[in-house]
Design an enzyme around this catalytic site. Structure first.
Site, PDB file in Angstrom:
ATOM      1  N   CYS A  74     -29.791  10.925  37.154  1.00 58.07           N
ATOM      2  CA  CYS A  74     -29.616  12.346  37.456  1.00 58.07           C
ATOM      3  C   CYS A  74     -30.066  13.290  36.342  1.00 58.07           C
ATOM      4  CB  CYS A  74     -28.159  12.618  37.809  1.00 58.07           C
ATOM      5  SG  CYS A  74     -27.608  11.813  39.343  1.00 58.07           S
ATOM      6  N   PHE A 109     -24.884  11.943  48.174  1.00 57.17           N
ATOM      7  CA  PHE A 109     -26.295  12.062  47.814  1.00 57.17           C
ATOM      8  C   PHE A 109     -27.157  12.525  48.989  1.00 57.17           C
ATOM      9  CE2 PHE A 109     -24.773   9.542  44.310  1.00 57.17           C
ATOM     10  CZ  PHE A 109     -25.541   9.976  43.251  1.00 57.17           C
ATOM     11  N   HIS A 135     -26.077  20.289  36.465  1.00 62.95           N
ATOM     12  CA  HIS A 135     -26.342  19.284  37.497  1.00 62.95           C
ATOM     13  C   HIS A 135     -25.155  19.187  38.454  1.00 62.95           C
ATOM     14  CE1 HIS A 135     -27.164  15.599  39.593  1.00 62.95           C
ATOM     15  NE2 HIS A 135     -26.127  14.994  39.038  1.00 62.95           N
ATOM     16  N   ASN A 150     -25.977  16.019  46.193  1.00 62.38           N
ATOM     17  CA  ASN A 150     -26.507  15.567  44.902  1.00 62.38           C
ATOM     18  C   ASN A 150     -27.883  14.950  45.147  1.00 62.38           C
ATOM     19  OD1 ASN A 150     -27.157  14.214  42.538  1.00 62.38           O
ATOM     20  ND2 ASN A 150     -25.095  13.424  42.192  1.00 62.38           N
TER      21      ASN A 150
END
Length: 444
Positions: free
Chosen positions: A218, A269, A360, A393
């Protein structure tokens, strides 16, 4: 790295001793007659049957002054697959398409995870039709790594090309002027890689200098910015195209009690790609700086390699996240952010709430921890929460999605930081300055 490299960081618009690179004028082949011609940038073009060959020799590029300024992000473009999923109903789809609707208790657990995820929608390359073509993706114990990689070999560069095309369109210059290409992905491995395929898909020149960043996780979007900063500040006139392309087909599998993180991953995700153009000294009236990259650095938390792990097995990629990750992040984030902020001009004496923050969006616990440790006002994390809510994500692409969102919003903060975290445990960060002219335009 050049002389501008410091321990664990590239200094404030630092420069090395410079590496040679060949440059193009940006003329298209349609502008040139058949036969040999010399452009004003010193390259000799040889044309045969409408195709051009380029003979390189070192020369000064009259279209761009030698780089003495900071690296700048000049354009950002995004791309997502066409399949949009509502988070509230995703467990119904997921358990149905994997033939696991009978696992009622496990499905209820996933529903709770989805409901607490702060995600509203995500985009995935996989849909019911594709999964019917690949039952090995969700049949327990059935080898599928070959089929997954065959699919990703095509789809990763395809989505990357869409995002890069959007960035190139905003930049307004031909792809021929890109001197360096950085490609980031966690999704599959191929030889030749996605970088080679992108040269053809985007019409990049054959001598574009390519770098592949595989399996970083990530934080890799910031890694790419750190590398691009060093490249453009040490190669006068260069323009770097960054693409990150992430697809969850590498980890998709049927839910199982013994692999609860698969369910967590399937709940958080999403798929997506991003493209950025990075260069120093933007050409007046042709290019514009969205963000100047004043410092870039990385830090590794000691003895934490076990906290985030990935294992490539016969049936795909398995991830493991230790429950200590939020605590570890909380322990290390403030010192790392101080390191980033220390590279701002001393006379500014900025506090955390006088900066913008692109963090993030790995999940609500990550964002809450950063907000608490830095004592940020809630609005400081709104762009990261927006990206999490609308895309989930998206691994390395996520933090760059946040930068894209921030630059679209009116804001008072001129200085800020972008932060990402991942395996290692690794902390990556950049100190950014928003273009004052762009700030005044968006605030008007």
């Amino acid at each position: 790295m050049g002389n501008g490299q410091q321990l664990n960081g590239i200094n404030d618009c630092g420069h090395g001793d410079g590496m040679s690179t060949t440059l193009f004028s940006g003329e298209s082949s349609a502008d040139k007659p058949n036969g040999d011609s010399a452009s004003s940038n010193g390259h000799k073009y040889s044309h045969r049957n409408g195709k051009e060959k380029v003979q390189h020799y070192q020369t000064h590029d009259p279209f761009r002054a030698p780089s003495k300024g900071c690296a700048s992000i000049l354009a950002i473009g995004k791309a997502v697959p066409p399949n949009r999923y509502d988070q509230s109903t995703f467990p119904e789809f997921y358990f149905g398409v994997t033939n696991c609707s009978h696992k009622v208790e496990l499905k209820q657990r996933m529903q709770k995870i989805c409901d607490k995820s702060a995600i509203k929608t995500r985009y995935l390359m996989l849909n019911e039709e594709r999964l019917k073509q690949h039952p090995e993706f969700y049949n327990p114990g059935e080898p599928s790594i070959e089929q997954r990689h065959d699919l990703l070999e095509e789809e990763v560069p395809k989505l990357a090309a869409q995002a890069a095309t959007n960035a190139l369109k905003e930049w307004g210059r031909p792809a021929f002027e890109i001197t360096h290409l950085i490609v980031v992905t966690l999704s599959g491995v191929a030889i030749p890689g996605a970088d080679v395929r992108l040269v053809k898909l985007l019409g990049l020149r054959e001598d574009v200098q390519r770098v592949m960043l595989y399996m970083l996780g990530c934080y890799a979007g910031i890694t790419a910015l750190r590398l691009a900063k060093d490249l453009v500040e040490n190669n006068p006139g260069s323009r770097v195209l960054i693409t990150c392309s992430e697809l969850t087909a590498t980890t998709f599998r049927a839910p199982a009690e013994e692999f609860m993180y698969d369910i967590v991953g399937a709940s958080l995700f999403g798929d997506g790609a991003v493209g950025l153009i990075v260069g120093a000294n933007p050409t007046p009236r042709i290019e514009r700086s969205l963000y100047e990259i004043h410092w870039a650095g990385v830090s590794l938390a000691p003895d934490t390699a076990h906290v985030v792990q990935g294992k490539l097995k016969s049936d795909g990629l398995y991830f493991y996240l230790d429950k200590s990750l939020p605590m570890l992040l909380g322990k290390n984030i403030a010192p790392f952010c101080k390191k980033v902020m220390d590279h701002a001009p001393e006379n500014l004496n900025l506090s955390c709430n006088e900066m913008f923050w692109a963090v993030h969006p790995g999940g609500p616990a990550i964002l809450n921890t950063v907000e608490e440790q830095l004592k940020l006002n809630p609005d400081k994390m709104s762009a990261s929460r927006y990206v999490l809510a609308n895309f989930g994500n998206v691994s390395a692409s996520s933090v760059l999605y946040v930068l894209d969102e921030i630059r679209r919003r009116p804001a008072k903060e001129e200085w800020g930081a972008a932060l990402a975290f991942g395996p290692g445990v690794t902390f990556e960060g950049v100190l950014l300055r928003r273009n004052v002219d762009e700030l005044s335009k968006t605030s008007a």
